[in-house]
Design a protein around this motif. Structure first.
Motif, mmCIF file in Angstrom:
data_model
loop_
_atom_site.group_PDB
_atom_site.id
_atom_site.type_symbol
_atom_site.label_atom_id
_atom_site.label_comp_id
_atom_site.label_asym_id
_atom_site.label_seq_id
_atom_site.Cartn_x
_atom_site.Cartn_y
_atom_site.Cartn_z
ATOM 1 N N ALA A 101 0.689 -1.152 -0.051
ATOM 2 C CA ALA A 101 0.000 0.242 -0.113
ATOM 3 C C ALA A 101 0.964 1.254 -0.010
ATOM 4 O O ALA A 101 0.703 2.246 -0.724
ATOM 5 C CB ALA A 101 -1.043 0.137 1.171
ATOM 6 N N ARG A 102 1.944 1.197 0.694
ATOM 7 C CA ARG A 102 2.767 2.432 0.888
ATOM 8 C C ARG A 102 3.523 2.698 -0.313
ATOM 9 O O ARG A 102 3.634 3.558 -0.841
ATOM 10 C CB ARG A 102 3.987 2.128 1.974
ATOM 11 C CG ARG A 102 4.848 3.357 1.843
ATOM 12 C CD ARG A 102 6.111 3.059 2.916
ATOM 13 N NE ARG A 102 5.700 3.125 4.317
ATOM 14 C CZ ARG A 102 5.831 4.006 5.231
ATOM 15 N NH1 ARG A 102 6.711 5.140 4.577
ATOM 16 N NH2 ARG A 102 5.363 4.011 6.095
ATOM 17 N N LEU A 105 0.811 3.883 -2.934
ATOM 18 C CA LEU A 105 0.515 5.403 -2.411
ATOM 19 C C LEU A 105 1.722 6.303 -3.056
ATOM 20 O O LEU A 105 1.437 7.503 -3.590
ATOM 21 C CB LEU A 105 0.523 5.721 -1.316
ATOM 22 C CG LEU A 105 -0.966 5.140 -0.672
ATOM 23 C CD1 LEU A 105 -1.205 5.167 0.836
ATOM 24 C CD2 LEU A 105 -2.128 5.874 -1.344
ATOM 25 N N SER A 106 3.062 5.903 -2.878
ATOM 26 C CA SER A 106 4.133 6.745 -3.538
ATOM 27 C C SER A 106 4.002 7.024 -4.706
ATOM 28 O O SER A 106 4.455 7.986 -5.290
ATOM 29 C CB SER A 106 5.492 5.803 -3.056
ATOM 30 O OG SER A 106 5.776 5.769 -1.392
ATOM 31 N N VAL A 113 1.692 7.088 -6.596
ATOM 32 C CA VAL A 113 0.436 7.874 -7.075
ATOM 33 C C VAL A 113 0.754 9.291 -6.679
ATOM 34 O O VAL A 113 0.419 10.038 -7.438
ATOM 35 C CB VAL A 113 -0.972 7.446 -6.259
ATOM 36 C CG1 VAL A 113 -2.050 8.404 -6.202
ATOM 37 C CG2 VAL A 113 -1.447 6.046 -6.697
ATOM 38 N N LEU A 114 1.277 9.516 -5.468
ATOM 39 C CA LEU A 114 1.734 10.707 -4.812
ATOM 40 C C LEU A 114 2.799 11.479 -5.897
ATOM 41 O O LEU A 114 2.711 12.634 -6.179
ATOM 42 C CB LEU A 114 2.178 10.819 -3.629
ATOM 43 C CG LEU A 114 0.939 10.762 -2.397
ATOM 44 C CD1 LEU A 114 1.373 10.356 -0.982
ATOM 45 C CD2 LEU A 114 0.100 11.571 -2.716
ATOM 46 N N GLN A 116 1.055 12.427 -9.117
ATOM 47 C CA GLN A 116 0.421 13.937 -8.747
ATOM 48 C C GLN A 116 1.275 14.955 -8.554
ATOM 49 O O GLN A 116 1.086 16.103 -8.904
ATOM 50 C CB GLN A 116 -0.587 13.628 -7.479
ATOM 51 C CG GLN A 116 -1.825 12.725 -7.518
ATOM 52 C CD GLN A 116 -2.538 12.394 -6.383
ATOM 53 O OE1 GLN A 116 -1.983 12.774 -5.173
ATOM 54 N NE2 GLN A 116 -3.703 12.043 -6.529
#
Length: 116
Positions: A87-88, A91-92, A94-95, A98
């Motif tokens: 998950a980390r 998310l890394s 995805v961020l 972004q």
């Protein structure tokens, strides 16, 4: 009739859907913890932590053992630690995407401004 796997997965992820429960699982990914050790790390009241731990116990995601007056918690499965790592990583990514998009938008905006 048995419950479809996708429904069981949805219930599993609902169980994980609280920041305090995620924080508890992160702590337990490192090592076994007593409730008193987790309190300052999770940052919620003792009664609330107890409720969140009960949710994790009912879902069979954590195990307990009692030593004297202390209750110690550990992960029921090492795969939970791996799930949190994945998950980390997601998310890394995805961020990072972004942040790149935001930088592109800012660059485009500064190029579009008329000279003053």
């Amino acid at each position: 009739m048995s419950t479809p796997l996708y429904q069981l997965k949805a219930e599993f992820f609902k169980t994980l859907g609280h920041p305090a429960r995620i924080r508890v699982l992160e702590l337990l990914s490192e090592r076994e913890h007593a409730v008193a050790e987790m309190l300052p790390e999770v940052g919620i009241e003792a009664a609330h932590l107890s409720q969140q731990l009960a949710v994790l116990r009912r879902a069979n995601l954590v195990r307990t053992r009692k030593e004297g007056s202390s209750v110690y918690y550990s992960l029921a499965s090492p795969e939970l630690a791996e799930l949190l790592r994945v998950a980390r990583s997601i998310l890394s990514g995805v961020l990072a995407e972004q942040a790149e998009l935001l930088a592109d938008l800012r660059a485009a905006r500064s190029q579009a401004k008329p000279p003053t």
